[in-house]
Every structure is written in structure tokens, then in C-alpha cells.
Design an enzyme around this catalytic site. Structure first.
Site, PDB file in Angstrom:
ATOM      1  N   ASP A 166       0.868  -1.194   0.000  1.00 60.77           N
ATOM      2  CA  ASP A 166       0.000   0.000   0.000  1.00 60.77           C
ATOM      3  C   ASP A 166       0.897   1.234   0.000  1.00 60.77           C
ATOM      4  OD1 ASP A 166      -1.867   2.022   0.392  1.00 60.77           O
ATOM      5  OD2 ASP A 166      -3.023   0.924   1.888  1.00 60.77           O
ATOM      6  N   HIS A 167       0.881   1.919  -1.113  1.00 58.96           N
ATOM      7  CA  HIS A 167       1.786   3.070  -1.247  1.00 58.96           C
ATOM      8  C   HIS A 167       1.402   4.219  -0.328  1.00 58.96           C
ATOM      9  CE1 HIS A 167       5.070   5.174  -2.950  1.00 58.96           C
ATOM     10  NE2 HIS A 167       5.088   4.515  -4.102  1.00 58.96           N
TER      11      HIS A 167
END
Lengths: 368, 422, 325
Positions: free
Chosen positions: B392-393
Site C-alpha cells: 500500500d503506497h
């Protein structure tokens, strides 16, 4: 003079016109035959109105109604010495007295049918609307009497209440204040022996109601409440006292409630038929009839004619009242204040909108 | 007394369930706690016992139907014939000193206090937190608040969240509801067969949409030479079989992952949007994505760091069996800190596995490949394992993720190093 | 212009209006020779005589009932109930007659009178002398209820009340009878009944109060200003009929509100204000409206008094909570 001579502490009761029609000549007040016939007729008018009201209630056209049968002498005789400028403050059992002091029968009927316009007394008629909360209204008479004294305009205030009311604190406060300020205020207690089902002896341990006045520093007198002449005579004295600035008077009219407390009450539950029968023999109309007969002022023809007139008067009043259209819902809101508040304006609009939605059209509201 | 028993929340915010099988019939007598029905909720099948003894008066929901939490599930009456209502006494004459009383002949139902059984507690429906003006905005924009990720305090949906959700690039599908959806217009161009979505399918759909529309998934891929590891596994398999444990590569991978997570704690974490923080887990529960006949289920193996390879293998076998037969219990589906998706067991090389929110990473493992590679400066045929790490950036950057992946690969490529961490 | 306390302002209002209108009669216990237990009517009997400034027997229901009769007769009585708690014996007269006479008679008989009573706590008295019953009165149809918080407003509102054709209950916050001073003009002027006053403008939150609580409200606003918060303060002034538009306009601007009253919490008048805001400004709200109130307890004796009444700190806490929502 009667006020001094008849001592309530000794249980002395003023009686002038006896049940058999005979009259104590020494005490007889100045009421000539013409007046007596009028008095008789007026008492009959009240009785017929009263019976008609009960009948209408049973037919669903009158709301709850408080009967006055048996108390006609009080209703008429106590009002005779009053002037138009005098104030009358009553409970709910003085329909007759209210009429006698200027409130049209049509208006009274409108009241009992459940329309507030029945209490919108004509200009100049100084009768307050019927007061339901027992014992709270004599204070209003005290205020009215105070204003009369302050202005020195010669007016006085009469307030009516029953034996039950004398147990309420406000009645004590009213008489006390009237005594302190020595006000032109007459306290007329119709002791009709019952407060709904509570008999007089269970209402107060005091032997008479009249003697309670002594505690407030003014005279009290016990009078036969079915005797028009006695009531009239005593009332005249009380009025005289008031006008002379001599202060209040308490009159206890000893009478009987021939009917029920209201049209929804059943008196057989709490009193004996024998008692009622006994009081029938002391009926106020009967003794006036006998009095007139003894003075050759009465005839069967006249009686029938008189009764027919009364009946017609009653019927007309009822018809006129019935013909008044039902009030619009706006009336609920329009008379709370001199100017409707924003809240009332809004609430009236909401009710009208709701009624419209349900299919009942009413004129749109407008600000007063 | 007759009890209309309502479907309770049987586990941490369950909203609905599907009736799998009734174990009683109308008219049966039941004992207190006797099992009445099997209900499938999200991914677990739950058995519900009778809340009171009595007679089954009515089964309110049929097998295969969906029931919402709070709806009536079953009506249980007293044993024996119900009492006849007493005849009403004749109305008395209207008595009142004033006014007039209506005499009503209405009999009211018994007061709730008279019911002997404990009244069913109605759990609250799933709550969306938003102030009225935000709700109105959502209504006006046609935004389904249940699909909006809140960024306000205490999980509240803010105005900006609604506006974000309303952007055309992110269409808002309707929440799967138990009422029959509107049938699409008949646009078929040939014969069709309708396959209603199962509860599990619907749950997966919901979860995937949320992940896709709120997280920012980025996948980085790599290959690792696991020739030695494979050999190690083969050598160990026999010993494991003696203990009736089927040893696959997966326990080794789990250990490698955990060892790497211990060095890269930000990948063993969840993103707490409400409080705007990463929650780094100091425990290591690995979810293992498992294919079942009904769909994807992710059992969770707890405290992987503390278990031996053999224990892990054994537990894996047990959990996947339970999952496949839909007998897995809810606690075994919860608590994961990192997930491994071993799709390679079926096939596939690289993929973009979906995050299982609120976890910040998931490792996809493809199939083993025998390939010619440069090995010690010469061409050799080696066994390679493709890895796809989705992260998850919002929580992590590529460099961090890649470093983690490098560590995992180091352990997978060098089992001896892995051994040192055990 | 002279600075006057609340007591002096009320006294001045009575003095001026009695001079202007000889229908005005004062009545109450100890108001004449004594000048009232708070000296509010001091000196008036000396000027206007015992005919217009009546010392009455100890009978609150009697005073109220008699005032009703006097008003019906065309006078303008201003009756004093010695303390809010002693207004309760007169409730029969207030609810059963005072608020009804105009409606009952379709306008034929009216009661243009004023009932004055000190209200509220904070003067460390024995039991019963700290009551705040404005909510019960507001719930009574047919009367108006006024509660000033400043000497200027008190004089203007009392004169308006005396001139009002309908009955007005005029409540005087005893805690600030002598605690505040303000420029109050000589002579007659009015402050309209039914109008709230924006004491200070602000943009971040609206704080609504009345009576003695305005002191705490203003102090809280000052504290918050030091933290960079812009508070709009509103003094309700007339409880009934409530000036709803002023409150709504403010809440629509700020989006947040706190209501402060010392009366007990449940069914306190704050509840009505919150209901109005809910009905008319829901979509403007960024947070629930909080109420800072007294408790659903009997007002305590002096040793516990400080815990009961809303303090500046409690108001500040509520403001902060509402801002942080």
C-alpha cells in the site's frame, strides 16, 4: 341591621319568606308585588333553562353542564341590588346570576356548548367568564374591588362560590386580603350542602361557613338560601356596607343542590332520596308562588302564560346558540396575546397546512 | 411465552447470514441450547442453539435465504396448547364528572416485562458516521456512504470524503443487499444460466472493492533461486511424513517472510486512517490465501515466529482442510498481520495480488520454474520462484518494499541463513 | 450618563413608569416601607404613597389573583413575588387564569400585569432562594417571560413589560443585582420584548445564555479569544416568546453552538433552543449543540453551591469539545 342581629356563632339564620308563603312582615324588604312577579318569572326562566340544558346534554348538543335547580332564589335575589357598574365573579353554577346581571342566555348556552365566544361578554356587562378551578376566582373579585375603591367610583364586586370552595387556600387568601384592605367585596357562598359527593359536614368542622368571616375581621351572615326576600334583604345591607366603604361581607346562603353536580354525576350514589324530598318542600319557587297567591298576585292563566313565555325565551336562546357556526381552528391561536407571537403564527400555519393536506379546507392564516 | 427469536450478531459485526440448513422442523420440541440451524456468515458457518426450550412454531427463513441481523429467525412457543384469550367483560356505563369517556374494547398485548425468556438483544445495524450536512451531500451526489472511506476523527466521513467518492473515475457500486436486486434488462444474445452470488462471493466482492478504491496498491516483482531450498524440502519431506505431516515449501516461505518482517517492521502493519497512523504489529500472524470450492478464503496461522516448520506444516494442512469444507471458525479467519498468496500452487508466474485491508502488504508466490539462468558465470538450469509483492503506497514506498523483498529472497535463496533465524 | 446596578435600573423603571402612568400600582410583601428585601422598590412608597405601593399580606396566590382582578379592571399592577420559589404558590393563578383570561373571553377581558421575581442562585442563601423556573413558565401558554442580564436591558424591558397588553413574568437574576454596573439613561425608554441581543459577534461558535450566566459566557468567550477562537455571544433576554431567527442566523454562520443556563438540565429551556436549532439549522451544524446547565438536583446549600452553577471553566470545556468535534 340584619348583619348585626343575626349571629352566625349562634347559628341564627335570616328567614323572611317561609316555605308556606307567609312572610315576616317586620323584616320584609321593599320589594313590591310587581317586582315579586318579575322575580317569580325570572326564577322560572332559570329553572326551565336548566332543565332544557340537561335535556340537550343528554342529546349530545350541550357539553357537561352544572345544574342550578333549587338555587334559583340565590341566582336572582342576590343580583337585584347590584348596579351595572358592579362586578360579578362566579363559579360554574351561577348561570342564572350571570344572566340576571346582563349576560345573554344565548351566550351562556354557547359557553356550555363548548365555544369560547360564550364568554365574550358584551361591552358594559361586568361579569367575568365562568371560573372552573374551585376557589381561585374570589381573588379576582378582590382585585376588582380594590380598583373600584382606588378609583372611588362606587363600584363593588360580588363573588360566588360553594361550600366546597371554602376549603381552598385561595378563598382564605381572598377574604383575608379583602378584610385587610377593607374592600367593597361581597363573598356570596351558596352552601348547597354538597361538593360533588362530599357533604357539607365533611368539608369543614366549622358549624357554619358564615362565621369564618369573623376570623377575617368582617361580618358574616347565615341566610335561608331558598328565601328570595331574606337573600335580597341581606344583600342590600351588604351592598350598602360596601358602597359606604365599610368593607366586605360574607353571606352564606343555606340552600340545596336539587340536581346532580353535573350532567355526568349520579347523586343516588351518595345521598338519600328522602333528603331530596324533604328539600322539595322548601323549594324556592313554590314559596314565592304561595306568597303571590296569598297576595292575590297569581292566577293559573298567568302562570301558564308566564311559563310559555319563559319556554319560548329558552328555546330561542338555544336556537340562536345552536345556529352559531362552529369556530375555525384559527381561533385557538388568535386570542392568546394581543399580537400573535411568531411561534403561534407558525403553529397555526402548520395546523392549517396539515388540515388542508387531510382535505379540510380553512381560510389561509393572516397575521392579526 | 412465545418468543420471536431474532438473528443475533454472531461474531464481530456480522450483518447478515444465509440459512444453510435447518436442524429442526416446525412442530418439533426443542431443549434449551439444542442446535436449531446452520447459518453461513461471511466465511464461517455458524450453528445457532435454541434460546429457550419449547415448540418450534415457525421457521421464519428458508434454507438458502438470507437473513439480516435483528430479523426474526425462528418463533418458539411454549410446550403445550396456547391459552385461549379471556372473554372481555361487558363495557361499563360511561362515568365521568366532566366530559365523556370513550369506552374502548381493545385488548392490548401483554407487557414485555411478562415475557419469561430473555428478550433478544437487537444489535445495532452497521453504522455510517457522518453529520447531517455530509449525509445530505452524499444523497445529493448519489454517493453510497457505506462505500466511502472515512478520514474524519473517530471514523467519521468528512465532506471531502464524499466529494472524493463522487469523482467519476471511481464509480460507486451499490452495496450487495439481501433484497432481490433489480433484474437487468433482457439484453442476452443467447441462452444464459443464472448463478446467484453466494454469501462468500458477495463478501469477497465487497472487500475487494473497498481495497481497490481506498488503498493504493503497487506491486513489485522478482525472482529468487530456490534450488537449494527445494532440495532441502525434499530431504526433509520423508522425515516429516513419518510424523504424518506433509511438508511443502510454504512453511519455509512463511519463516522467511517472518524473518524479513522482523527486520522490516513497516510491512507487518496496518494503516489506521482514523488516527492517521501505522500500527506496527509485534506479533506475526500470517494469512494464507486458500482456494476453496466456493471461493477464496484466508485462514490465519498465528504466531508463526514461535512455531516450528513441522508445526506450521501441520497447522496449514488442518486449516486449509477446514476452510475447504467450510468448517473453519471465525477466530481462524481473523488477526492476520501479513498475507501470503500461493497461487503458484495452481499456476501463474507474476501477479498483482490484492491487499487484504487493513494490512499494508501481501506476497504473491507463483509456480516454481525450471529455467536456464546465469549461475556462477555459467548457464545452469535452476529452480526459480517468482514473487509478487503488493504494498500500500499510502503506507510504504517502493524502496522499503523492495528491501523487504530482497531480505525474503536472501532467506529463500540461502536456507542456511534462514536456519540461523529459527 | 449615570452608572446603575440592576437594582437601581429596575427601581428607576418603576419610578419612571409610575410617574408616566397612574394606572401602575405596585404590590407585594415588604415592598413599601421596607423597600423590598433587595431594596428594589426602595423609596417608591415615599413618592407615590401607600395607595400605589401596597404592602400586602403574606399570600402569593392572593397577590397574583388580586393583581389579575386589578388588571381586568383596567389598572396596570406590578406584583412582586419575593423569590422565584415563592412564585410557585401562585402557579394556580398563573396557569389557570393569568395566561387564559384573554383567550377564555375572546379578548373581552385581559390581564396587562407584570409579576416580578428574583431568580437564580449564587448569593449563598438558605434553601429555596436560588430557583430558576423559567422553563416551567415558558411552557405556560398565554404569558410572556423576560429575563434581563444587564441594567440597561432590565430598565427597558421592564418598561416594555408594564406597557405590554399581556401578562409578563419578569425574572431578575439576583446574583447580579448589584454585581454589575452600566450606563442607564434617565427617563423612559424601552427594549423590545421578544428580541435577543448579539452581545459580541464571532465566527467560530455561538454561545447562547441568559441572566446571570452571561457573565460566565462572556468570560469564556474572552478565554477562547486568547486561543484564537472567535465566539459569537447571544443574550436571549426574552425566554418567551423566544427570538428564534436571531439564534438561527448565528448558528448558520458559525455552525456550532453551546447553550448555557443555570436551571436544571432535563427539560431546561436549553432543550427548546436545541430543538429549534435542530429543526431549522441542522444542515449548518458541524457538531451537536451542547448544553452547559445546572443539574437535575435540588439547588444545594451554600457549601456546595459552587459545584452546581455552570462555571466559566465548564463553559470553556463545552466550547472546546464542540470545536473539536
Amino acid at each position: 341591621m340584619l348583619l348585626e342581629r343575626y349571629d352566625p356563632l349562634k347559628h341564627e339564620m335570616v328567614c323572611i319568606l317561609a316555605p308556606d308563603g307567609s312572610c315576616n312582615a317586620a323584616l320584609r324588604p321593599a320589594l313590591d308585588d310587581q317586582h315579586m312577579r318579575e322575580v317569580y318569572q325570572q326564577m322560572w326562566l332559570l329553572r326551565l333553562y336548566d332543565r332544557k340544558a340537561v335535556a340537550l346534554q343528554r342529546q349530545g348538543r350541550f357539553g357537561t353542564y352544572a345544574q342550578m335547580e333549587g338555587q334559583e332564589a340565590c341566582m336572582i335575589a342576590s343580583v337585584l341590588p347590584l348596579q351595572a357598574q358592579d362586578w360579578m365573579v362566579t363559579t360554574y353554577r351561577e348561570t342564572g346570576a350571570m344572566w340576571r346581571h346582563g349576560v345573554p342566555l344565548k351566550l351562556l348556552s354557547l359557553y356550555w356548548m363548548g365555544n369560547e365566544f360564550g364568554s365574550q361578554m358584551p361591552e358594559g356587562v361586568r361579569v367575568l367568564p365562568i371560573s372552573i378551578p374551585v376557589g381561585t376566582h374570589p381573588l379576582h373579585a378582590v382585585g376588582l374591588a380594590w380598583a373600584g375603591k382606588y378609583r372611588q367610583d362606587g363600584s363593588l364586586a360580588v363573588t360566588y362560590f360553594g361550600d366546597g370552595a371554602t376549603s381552598e387556600g385561595d378563598v382564605h387568601e381572598a377574604m383575608n386580603m379583602a378584610g385587610v384592605y377593607q374592600l367593597p367585596c361581597i363573598f356570596f357562598c351558596q352552601n348547597n350542602q354538597y361538593a360533588i359527593s362530599i357533604p357539607r359536614h365533611a368539608q369543614t368542622a366549622s358549624p357554619t361557613i358564615a362565621q369564618k368571616a369573623l376570623a377575617y375581621g368582617f361580618p358574616g351572615v347565615l341566610v335561608d338560601g331558598n328565601d328570595v326576600l331574606a337573600i335580597y334583604a341581606v344583600m342590600c345591607e351588604a351592598v350598602e356596607r360596601a358602597r359606604r366603604g365599610q368593607g366586605p361581607t360574607l353571606i352564606e346562603a343555606y340552600t340545596y343542590r336539587m340536581g346532580a353536580h353535573t350532567t355526568a354525576d349520579d347523586p343516588t350514589k351518595y345521598r338519600e332520596d328522602a333528603e331530596v324530598e324533604e328539600w322539595k318542600s322548601r323549594d324556592p319557587l313554590l314559596r314565592v308562588q304561595r306568597y303571590l297567591q296569598q297576595r292575590s298576585q297569581w292566577s293559573e292563566t298567568w302562570e301558564q302564560q308566564m311559563l310559555a313565555e319563559c319556554t319560548a325565551t329558552v328555546e330561542q336562546a338555544m336556537a340562536e346558540a345552536t345556529a352559531v357556526p362552529l369556530p375555525p381552528p384559527q381561533d385557538m391561536f388568535r386570542y392568546m396575546y394581543a399580537e400573535m407571537t411568531p411561534q403561534l403564527i407558525e403553529q397555526e400555519a402548520a395546523l392549517l397546512a396539515s388540515l388542508q393536506h387531510q382535505g379540510e379546507g380553512h381560510a389561509t392564516p393572516h397575521a392579526r | 411465552m412465545v418468543l420471536a427469536f431474532r438473528f443475533p450478531d454472531v461474531g464481530e459485526g456480522i450483518h447478515e447470514g444465509e440459512i444453510v440448513r435447518w436442524l429442526v422442523h416446525e412442530g418439533d420440541s426443542v431443549r434449551l441450547d439444542q442446535p436449531m440451524v446452520e447459518v453461513e456468515t461471511d466465511k464461517a458457518v455458524v450453528e445457532i442453539p435454541a434460546p429457550q426450550a419449547g415448540t418450534i412454531v415457525r421457521l421464519a427463513v428458508r434454507e438458502g435465504e438470507t437473513i439480516q441481523v435483528g430479523e426474526v429467525l425462528v418463533v418458539i412457543g411454549e410446550t403445550g396448547a396456547p391459552a385461549q384469550p379471556a372473554a372481555l367483560p361487558p363495557a361499563p356505563a360511561s362515568v365521568s364528572v366532566v366530559g365523556s369517556l370513550d369506552i374502548a374494547l381493545t385488548e392490548l398485548p401483554p407487557a414485555p416485562e411478562m415475557a419469561r425468556a430473555t428478550p433478544a438483544v437487537m444489535p445495532p445495524a452497521r453504522r455510517v458516521l457522518a453529520i447531517p450536512s455530509v449525509r445530505k451531500l452524499a444523497r445529493d451526489l448519489g454517493v453510497d456512504l457505506t462505500m466511502v472511506t472515512p478520514t474524519g476523527p473517530h471514523g467519521r466521513i468528512r465532506r471531502e470524503d464524499v466529494l472524493q467518492a463522487a469523482k467519476p473515475s471511481q464509480p460507486q457500486p451499490q452495496r450487495a443487499s439481501s433484497t432481490a436486486p433489480v433484474s437487468p434488462p433482457a439484453l442476452e444474445h443467447g441462452p444464459v444460466e443464472y448463478q446467484p452470488l453466494s454469501a462468500l462471493r458477495r463478501t469477497i466482492a465487497r472487500t475487494m472493492v473497498t481495497a481497490a478504491t481506498t488503498a493504493v496498491p503497487v506491486t513489485t516483482t522478482d525472482e529468487v533461486d530456490v534450488t537449494e531450498l527445494v532440495a532441502l524440502r525434499e530431504r526433509s519431506a520423508e522425515a516429516a511424513a513419518v510424523q504424518q505431516v506433509h511438508l511443502t515449501l510454504l512453511p519455509f516461505m512463511m519463516k522467511a517472510v517472518v524473518a524479513a518482517l522482523q527486520q522490516h517492521p513497516t510491512l507487518n502493519a496496518s494503516l489506521d486512517e482514523a488516527q492517521q497512523r501505522l500500527v506496527l504489529k509485534r506479533y506475526y500472524h500470517l494469512g494464507i490465501a486458500t482456494d476453496t470450492p466456493e471461493g477464496l478464503i484466508v485462514p490465519v496461522v498465528k504466531t508463526v515466529d514461535q512455531k516450528s516448520l513441522l508445526t506450521l506444516a501441520s497447522e496449514l494442512a488442518h486449516l486449509t482442510e477446514l476452510a475447504r469444507t467450510r468448517r473453519i471458525a471465525l477466530p481462524d479467519l481473523q488477526g492476520g498481520t501479513f498475507t501470503i498468496s500461493n497461487y503458484g500452487a495452481i499456476g501463474g508466474i507474476f501477479a498483482t495480488p490484492m491487499l487484504l485491508l487493513p494490512q499494508v502488504a501481501i506476497l504473491g508466490v507463483g509456480k516454481l520454474l525450471r529455467k536456464p539462468v546465469v549461475y556462477h558465470e555459467e548457464i545452469a538450469v535452476r529452480t526459480l520462484l517468482p514473487l509478487s509483492l503488493t504494498f500500500d503506497h499510502r503506507a510504504l514506498d517502493g524502496a522499503e518494499a523492495q528491501r523487504f523483498l530482497n531480505t525474503v529472497m536472501t532467506y529463500l535463496a540461502n536456507p542456511a541463513r534462514l536456519l540461523l533465524t529459527l | 450618563m449615570p452608572l446603575r446596578t440592576l437594582v437601581e435600573a429596575i427601581n428607576d423603571a418603576l419610578r419612571c413608569e409610575m410617574a408616566a402612568d397612574d394606572r401602575v400600582i405596585l404590590l407585594g410583601e415588604d415592598i413599601g416601607r421596607e423597600g423590598g428585601v433587595f431594596r428594589v422598590t426602595e423609596g417608591l412608597q415615599a413618592v407615590y404613597g401607600p395607595q400605589r405601593v401596597l404592602d400586602t399580606p403574606l399570600a402569593e396566590s392572593g397577590i397574583a389573583g388580586m393583581a389579575i382582578g386589578m388588571a381586568i379592571a383596567g389598572l396596570r399592577p406590578v406584583a412582586e413575588m419575593q423569590f422565584m420559589a415563592f412564585l410557585y404558590p401562585a402557579f394556580d393563578q398563573i396557569t389557570n387564569h393569568l395566561g387564559r383570561m384573554r383567550n377564555r373571553s375572546r379578548g373581552r377581558f385581559t390581564c396587562p400585569l407584570v409579576l416580578r421575581a428574583p431568580c437564580g442562585g449564587g448569593i449563598h442563601p438558605p434553601e429555596h432562594h436560588s430557583e430558576s423556573g423559567e422553563a416551567i413558565l415558558a411552557h405556560t401558554p398565554g404569558i410572556k417571560v423576560v429575563l434581563p442580564s444587564t441594567p440597561y436591558d432590565a430598565k427597558g424591558l421592564l418598561i416594555s413589560a408594564i406597557r405590554d397588553p399581556d401578562p409578563v413574568v419578569f425574572l431578575e437574576p439576583e446574583r447580579i443585582y448589584r454585581a454589575v454596573r452600566q450606563e442607564v439613561p434617565d427617563g423612559l425608554y424601552t427594549v423590545p420584548i421578544g428580541q435577543a441581543r448579539v452581545v459580541q459577534e464571532g465566527t467560530d461558535i455561538t454561545v447562547i445564555g441568559w441572566g446571570a450566566m452571561l457573565r460566565e459566557v462572556n468570560q469564556a468567550a474572552e478565554t477562547m479569544r486568547g486561543e484564537g477562537v472567535s465566539v459569537e455571544v447571544i443574550d436571549v433576554r426574552t425566554i418567551s416568546p423566544l427570538d428564534v431567527p436571531t439564534l438561527i442566523t448565528s448558528v448558520e454562520k458559525t455552525g456550532r453552538a453551546v447553550v448555557v443556563h443555570e436551571a436544571p438540565r432535563t427539560c431546561g429551556f436549553g432543550a427548546e433552543i436545541v430543538a429549534q436549532i435542530n429543526e431549522r439549522a441542522l444542515l449548518s451544524l458541524q457538531a451537536p449543540v451542547e448544553r452547559v446547565t445546572g443539574f437535575d438536583t435540588v439547588f444545594p446549600l451554600p457549601q456546595l453551591e459552587k459545584y452546581y452553577m455552570p462555571t466559566t471553566a465548564r463553559v470553556v470545556e463545552a466550547i472546546r469539545r464542540v470545536l473539536a468535534f
